[in-house]
Design a protein around this motif. Structure first.
Motif, PDB file in Angstrom:
ATOM      1  N   UNK A   1     -16.214 -18.986 -11.082  1.00 48.45           N
ATOM      2  CA  UNK A   1     -15.200 -19.379 -12.029  1.00 48.45           C
ATOM      3  C   UNK A   1     -15.862 -19.684 -13.366  1.00 48.45           C
ATOM      4  N   UNK A   2     -15.311 -19.131 -14.421  1.00 49.77           N
ATOM      5  CA  UNK A   2     -15.885 -19.358 -15.743  1.00 49.77           C
ATOM      6  C   UNK A   2     -15.127 -20.464 -16.454  1.00 49.77           C
ATOM      7  N   UNK A   3     -15.878 -21.251 -17.162  1.00 48.63           N
ATOM      8  CA  UNK A   3     -15.287 -22.359 -17.924  1.00 48.63           C
ATOM      9  C   UNK A   3     -14.910 -21.845 -19.305  1.00 48.63           C
ATOM     10  N   UNK A   4     -13.706 -22.212 -19.822  1.00 45.06           N
ATOM     11  CA  UNK A   4     -13.330 -21.780 -21.174  1.00 45.06           C
ATOM     12  C   UNK A   4     -14.307 -22.328 -22.209  1.00 45.06           C
ATOM     13  N   UNK A   5     -14.395 -21.612 -23.282  1.00 48.07           N
ATOM     14  CA  UNK A   5     -15.290 -21.992 -24.372  1.00 48.07           C
ATOM     15  C   UNK A   5     -14.793 -23.264 -25.032  1.00 48.07           C
ATOM     16  N   UNK A   6     -15.690 -24.013 -25.649  1.00 45.26           N
ATOM     17  CA  UNK A   6     -15.322 -25.287 -26.282  1.00 45.26           C
ATOM     18  C   UNK A   6     -14.291 -25.099 -27.389  1.00 45.26           C
ATOM     19  N   UNK A   7     -14.363 -23.974 -28.108  1.00 42.94           N
ATOM     20  CA  UNK A   7     -13.377 -23.751 -29.170  1.00 42.94           C
ATOM     21  C   UNK A   7     -11.983 -23.538 -28.587  1.00 42.94           C
ATOM     22  N   UNK A   9     -10.863 -25.042 -25.848  1.00 39.37           N
ATOM     23  CA  UNK A   9     -10.404 -26.397 -25.534  1.00 39.37           C
ATOM     24  C   UNK A   9      -9.946 -27.121 -26.799  1.00 39.37           C
ATOM     25  N   UNK A  10     -10.707 -26.964 -27.862  1.00 38.62           N
ATOM     26  CA  UNK A  10     -10.366 -27.617 -29.121  1.00 38.62           C
ATOM     27  C   UNK A  10      -9.057 -27.075 -29.683  1.00 38.62           C
ATOM     28  N   UNK A  11      -8.894 -25.761 -29.653  1.00 34.39           N
ATOM     29  CA  UNK A  11      -7.656 -25.155 -30.152  1.00 34.39           C
ATOM     30  C   UNK A  11      -6.454 -25.614 -29.338  1.00 34.39           C
ATOM     31  N   UNK A  12      -6.617 -25.697 -28.034  1.00 34.35           N
ATOM     32  CA  UNK A  12      -5.507 -26.152 -27.188  1.00 34.35           C
ATOM     33  C   UNK A  12      -5.177 -27.608 -27.480  1.00 34.35           C
ATOM     34  N   UNK A  13      -6.172 -28.419 -27.723  1.00 28.78           N
ATOM     35  CA  UNK A  13      -5.928 -29.829 -28.038  1.00 28.78           C
ATOM     36  C   UNK A  13      -5.219 -29.979 -29.368  1.00 28.78           C
ATOM     37  N   UNK A  14      -5.600 -29.170 -30.347  1.00 29.77           N
ATOM     38  CA  UNK A  14      -4.964 -29.239 -31.658  1.00 29.77           C
ATOM     39  C   UNK A  14      -3.525 -28.748 -31.576  1.00 29.77           C
TER      40      UNK A  14
END
Length: 105
Positions: A1-7, A9-14
């Protein structure tokens, strides 16, 4: 399983937050210094523009005395540009407030 990139996660949070609730705040500790500096630049620009306006008026009178049509044309253009520029520089804070709704000065 691959983890999503930090960007991602950041875009989803924004995007999860409502963008309409994002408003500028002007309570940063350096804003008073910046405001003072901008006001000094604005004042200096007005001094320079008024000086150029006076010099252009003197040039227009001199061109009128020696009957130089080209000198009169150039002097009138410089006076108009300096006058309009001085109006824009002096009204910059009000223009920003009117266009963006942000009270700057």
């Amino acid at each position: 399983m691959t983890r999503p990139h930090i960007t991602t996660d950041l875009a989803q949070a924004i995007l999860a937050d409502d963008p309409s609730t994002i408003t500028p705040t002007f309570d940063a500790p350096w804003n008073a210094t910046l405001r003072s500096l901008i006001q000094m630049f604005q004042g200096s620009a007005l001094y320079v523009l008024v000086g150029l306006l006076i010099a252009a008026a003197v040039g227009w009178v001199g061109s009128k005395v020696v009957q130089s049509g080209t000198g009169q044309k150039i002097s009138v253009i410089v006076m108009l540009v300096c006058g309009v520029s001085a109006i824009i520089v002096s009204a910059a804070g009000g223009l920003i407030w009117w266009f963006a709704g942000i009270k700057m000065f």
